[in-house]
Design a protein around this motif. Structure first.
Motif, short mmCIF file in Angstrom:
data_model
loop_
_atom_site.label_atom_id
_atom_site.label_comp_id
_atom_site.label_asym_id
_atom_site.label_seq_id
_atom_site.Cartn_x
_atom_site.Cartn_y
_atom_site.Cartn_z
N ALA A 154 0.79 -1.22 -0.06
CA ALA A 154 -0.28 0.03 -0.05
C ALA A 154 0.94 1.26 0.13
N LYS A 155 0.43 2.44 0.05
CA LYS A 155 1.25 3.65 0.20
C LYS A 155 1.94 3.61 1.29
N PHE A 156 3.18 3.96 1.51
CA PHE A 156 4.01 3.72 2.46
C PHE A 156 4.91 5.07 2.87
N ASP A 157 5.52 5.07 4.05
CA ASP A 157 6.46 6.18 4.48
C ASP A 157 7.82 5.63 3.76
N VAL A 158 8.49 6.44 3.07
CA VAL A 158 9.82 5.89 2.50
C VAL A 158 10.83 5.68 3.62
N THR A 216 10.38 4.90 7.04
CA THR A 216 10.20 4.11 8.05
C THR A 216 9.69 2.69 7.28
N GLY A 217 9.16 2.48 5.88
CA GLY A 217 8.59 1.63 5.38
C GLY A 217 7.20 1.21 5.72
N LYS A 218 6.64 1.94 6.79
CA LYS A 218 5.32 1.70 7.28
C LYS A 218 4.31 1.93 6.17
N GLN A 219 3.52 1.01 6.14
CA GLN A 219 2.59 1.08 4.91
C GLN A 219 1.21 1.83 5.60
N LYS A 220 0.51 2.62 4.81
CA LYS A 220 -0.59 3.26 5.21
C LYS A 220 -2.20 2.48 4.69
N LYS A 221 -2.25 1.64 5.62
CA LYS A 221 -3.58 0.65 5.37
C LYS A 221 -4.52 1.34 6.05
#
Length: 642
Positions: free
Chosen positions: A307-311, A313-318
Motif C-alpha cells: 500500500a502507500k508507505f512512508d519511505v 520507515t517503510g510503514k504502510q498506510k493501510k
C-alpha cells in the motif's frame, strides 16, 4: 515536491534513446536515481515495489544497449515494469500508477509503443517474443519496425509449462531471440519444484561461491568472438554437476549466471549478445527482489505488493477495518473443518499467502500443496486427490482459474469428481484492473453439467459455503468471494451446511423483486432504503446458488411481482442468463413479467477503486435504485414520467 529525490541524470531522460548519451559510469548513477524515483513514486501510489527494484540495473542496461521500441522488450507478468515506464516517456504520470485514468500497473499496448505486449499473468513472454521474432523474419510490418525480441522472465514464471512449450518451439525454429532469466529466488511465494532446485544448484556449487568474481571472469571472455566465449562459458559450467545443459537441450545457447545488479557485467554481455547472436540465447542473471531498499529486502515477500508507505520507515498506510477479510474467513473456516477431517487437503498455484493457505500450511504442512505457477496441473492434481478419496480444496484467484478451464471440464466435471474450488478475487478488484478482475468464472463454470456454483453475499455466508463444500461429495462444487474485507455481519460460531440449490429470502415487499447473487446484496439493501423513501418496497432474495438454480424461489418471485431484477458481479452469460432460460422455459414471459439482469458490462474496465469500477459497471446502489424506478416506470427527480 521537496521530499522527492534529486535526479539530475534521470531528468535528462525523455525516452530510452537518451541513455545513449551517457557513459557507463553515468549509467551507474542513473540506475541509483531510477531506483530512488521508483521508491518515491510507489510510496505515493502503492503497488508492486520489490519486483521493479530487482530489475533497475537490468532495465537501464536493456534500454541503453537495445533500440526500443524497434527492439521489443517483453516483461513477463510485467509487475516489474515501473522503472521501464519511467524511462519510456511516462515519468510525468508515474504517480498515477494503478489509479483511475492513470498508468496501468502492468505493460499495456494501448499505453505506449514501448509496451509491445501486455501482460499481468505469468509465463507468456517467451511465446510472445517468439511471435515477434518469426514475424520479423516473415517481413511483418508495424510502425516502429521489428528488431530483436527480448523476453524477461522470472524463475517463478519459468516453472510454468507454457514457458517450456515456448522454449521448445523457439529452439526448434532457431530464430534469433533473447530470453533473460531473471533469477531472484523469490517469486510471490518461494519457487517450488525441480526447476527451482536446478537453478539453485547452478550457483550454489563451489565454482560460484564468489558469484561476482566468477561472473566477471566469464565476462572477460566475451569481447572475443561470441562462439568462443559461449564455448568457454559452457565448459566452465559443465565443470559443475549441472550447468546450462537443460536450456541447451531445448535449443538455446546458455550464458550465465551473472550478477544482474552489476552494470559492469550486464552491459558488455548484452552488447556482445546483440552484436553476435544468431539463434535463441538464454542469459541467466541473478537479482535480488527489493534491491536497494532495506524495508523491501527484509520483508517476507520482498515488498511484492504494498500500500502507500512512508519511505523513511517503510510503514504502510493501510485503512483499518473491523470486518475480517474474506480470504482469512475462508482460511480459518477450512482449518476448523480440517481439524476434524484428515481427508481435507488444499492446493494452490504459487499463491499460498494470497489465498490464505499459508495458515493451513502452518498447521497441516503435509496436507497443503503449492504446485507453482501451474494452474492446469493444480486442477488435475486436485482431481486425482478427489478420485483417491481425499477432499481437496483447489484455491485459486478467479482469473488464474481461467488457465485451468480445460482441466476443470475434462478432468473434473466429466468425471464428476468432488473437487472443491475456492475462487478468490471474484468481481472487480480495483488497482490491478481488468487483468485480475474475476468476471467470467460464473459463466464458464455454471454451464458445466453437475457443477455446483455458489457466491457468498457476506463473510458469514462464506463460512456456510465452506461447510457446504466440505460435505458435498457428489461432484464438483465452487464458491466465490471478493477481495478485501467483509461487511461486518455477525459471524456464526460454525458454518452450516446449506441445502444445495436453495436461496433465502431477505425481505418481503411488493411490485418488484430483486434477486441478488454475491456481495452486491449490501448495495441492494442500500438501494432499498432510498426506494423506501419513495414508498417503494422491493422484495429481496439472496440466490446463493447459480447452479443449480432455486427454481421454486425464482418462479414464486416471478408469480408474485410485476418485475424481477437479478444482479451479480459477473459477466453476461452467468447467473442472470440461467434465470432467463428458466423463465423462458416455464413460459413466464408470456404472463407479462418485466425481467432485467444487471451484470458486468461487455467491456474490460480499467483500474480504479472498486467503488469507481462498479460505478462504471453500473452495479452500485444508485444504479440499482435507477433500474427499479425504470422498470416500474417511476420518474426520477427532475424527470417527467413518460
Amino acid at each position: 515536491m521537496t521530499d522527492r529525490p534529486q535526479t539530475p541524470l534521470l531528468d535528462r531522460v525523455a525516452r530510452p534513446a537518451d541513455l545513449k548519451q551517457f557513459s557507463d559510469a553515468e549509467l551507474h548513477r542513473l540506475a541509483a536515481e531510477l531506483r530512488a524515483e521508483t521508491i518515491s513514486a510507489v510510496s505515493e501510489t502503492g503497488g508492486h515495489l520489490g519486483a521493479g527494484l530487482g530489475v533497475v540495473e537490468l532495465t537501464v542496461a536493456l534500454h541503453a544497449v537495445f533500440d526500443t521500441p524497434r527492439d521489443k522488450i517483453i516483461w513477463d507478468v510485467s509487475h516489474q515494469c515501473y522503472p521501464h515506464k519511467i524511462l519510456t516517456g511516462r515519468r510525468d504520470r508515474i504517480r498515477t500508477l494503478r489509479q483511475k485514468d492513470g498508468l496501468s500497473g502492468f505493460t499495456k499496448r494501448s499505453e505506449s509503443p514501448f509496451d509491445p505486449f501486455g501482460a499481468a499473468h505469468s509465463s507468456t513472454s517467451i511465446s510472445a517474443a517468439l511471435g515477434f521474432a518469426v514475424a520479423r523474419d516473415l517481413g511483418g510490418v508495424i510502425p516502429e519496425g521489428i528488431g530483436d525480441a527480448i523476453a524477461v522472465i522470472g524463475d517463478g514464471a519459468m516453472s510454468a509449462g507454457m514457458a517450456f512449450e515456448a522454449m521448445n518451439n523457439a529452439g526448434h525454429l532457431r530464430k534469433r531471440m533473447i530470453v533473460i532469466l531473471n533469477d531472484n529466488e523469490m517469486s510471490i511465494a518461494p519457487p517450488v519444484g525441480a526447476l527451482s532446485s536446478y537453478l539453485s544448484r547452478l550457483y550454489a556449487e563451489a565454482p560460484f561461491q564468489d558469484l561476482k568474481a566468477a561472473a566477471k571472469g566469464a565476462v572477460s571472455l566475451l569481447p572475443e568472438p561470441f562462439r568462443e566465449g559461449a564455448k568457454r562459458a559452457k565448459e566452465m559450467l559443465k565443470g559443475m554437476t549441472v550447468g546450462g545443459t537443460l536450456f541447451e537441450e531445448l535449443g538455446f545457447s546458455y550464458l550465465g549466471p551473472i550478477d544482474g545488479h552489476d552494470l559492469d557485467q550486464l552491459l558488455p554481455v548484452l552488447r556482445t549478445i546483440r552484436q553476435r547472436a544468431t539463434g535463441p540465447i538464454l542469459l541467466h542473471v541473478l537479482t535480488k527482489k527489493g534491491k536497494g531498499y532495506a524495508h523491501a529486502e527484509h520483508a517476507a515477500d520482498k515488498g511484492h505488493g504494498v500500500a502507500k508507505f512512508d519511505v523513511v520507515t517503510g510503514k504502510q498506510k493501510k485503512t483499518p477495518s473491523n470486518a475480517p477479510a474474506y480470504t482469512k474467513v475462508f482460511a480459518n473456516a477450512l482449518l476448523d473443518h480440517a481439524a476434524e477431517d484428515d481427508r481435507i487437503c488444499a492446493v494452490t498455484a504459487a499463491m499460498p499467502d494470497g489465498t490464505g493457505l499459508d495458515l493451513f500450511a502452518e498447521r497441516y504442512p503435509s496436507r497443503v500443496f503449492d504446485v507453482g505457477i501451474a494452474e492446469q496441473h493444480g486442477v488435475t492434481f486436485s482431481a486425482g486427490l478427489a478420485a483417491a478419496g481425499m477432499r481437496p480444496f483447489c484455491a485459486l484467484y478467479s482469473t488464474f482459474l481461467q488457465r485451468g478451464y480445460d482441466q476443470v471440464v475434462h478432468d473434473v466435471a466429466i468425471q464428476r469428481l468432488p473437487v472443491r474450488f475456492a475462487i478468490d478475487r471474484a468481481g472487480l478488484v480495483g488497482a490491478d484492473g481488468a487483468t485480475h478482475a474475476g468476471a467470467f468464472d460464473v459463466a464458464f463454470l455454471a454451464n458445466l453439467p453437475g457443477m455446483v456454483v455458489m457466491a457468498a453475499a457476506d463473510e458469514a455466508e462464506l463460512k456456510h459455503m465452506v461447510a457446504t463444500a466440505v460435505a458435498h461429495d457428489d461432484g464438483p462444487i465452487a464458491f466465490r468471494y471478493p477481495r478485501g474485507e467483509g461487511t461486518g455481519v455477525e459471524m456464526p460460531e460454525r458454518g452450516e451446511v446449506l441445502e444445495i440449490g436453495k436461496g433465502r429470502m431477505i425481505r418481503e415487499g411488493a411490485r418488484v423483486a430483486i434477486l441478488s447473487f454475491g456481495t452486491r446484496l449490501s448495495e441492494v439493501e442500500t438501494a432499498c432504503e432510498a426506494l423506501g423513501a419513495r414508498g417503494i418496497t422491493p422484495t429481496v432474495a439472496d440466490a446463493r446458488f447459480a447452479k443449480p438454480l432455486d427454481r421454486a424461489l425464482i418462479l414464486d418471485l416471478a408469480a408474485r411481482h410485476e418485475a424481477l431484477i437479478t444482479i451479480e458481479e459477473g459477466a453476461i452469460g452467468g447467473f442472470g442468463s440461467h434465470v432467463a432460460q428458466l423463465l423462458a422455459e416455464e413460459g413466464v414471459f408470456d404472463t407479462g413479467l418485466k425481467y432485467r439482469s444487471m451484470v458486468l458490462p461487455d467491456i474490460f474496465i480499467d483500474q480504479a477503486s472498486p467503488a469507481d469500477m462498479y460505478a462504471v459497471a453500473g452495479l452500485n446502489a444508485s444504479d440499482i435504485e435507477t433500474k427499479v424506478l425504470d422498470v416500474l416506470g417511476v420518474a426520477r427527480i427532475g424527470q417527467r414520467q413518460a
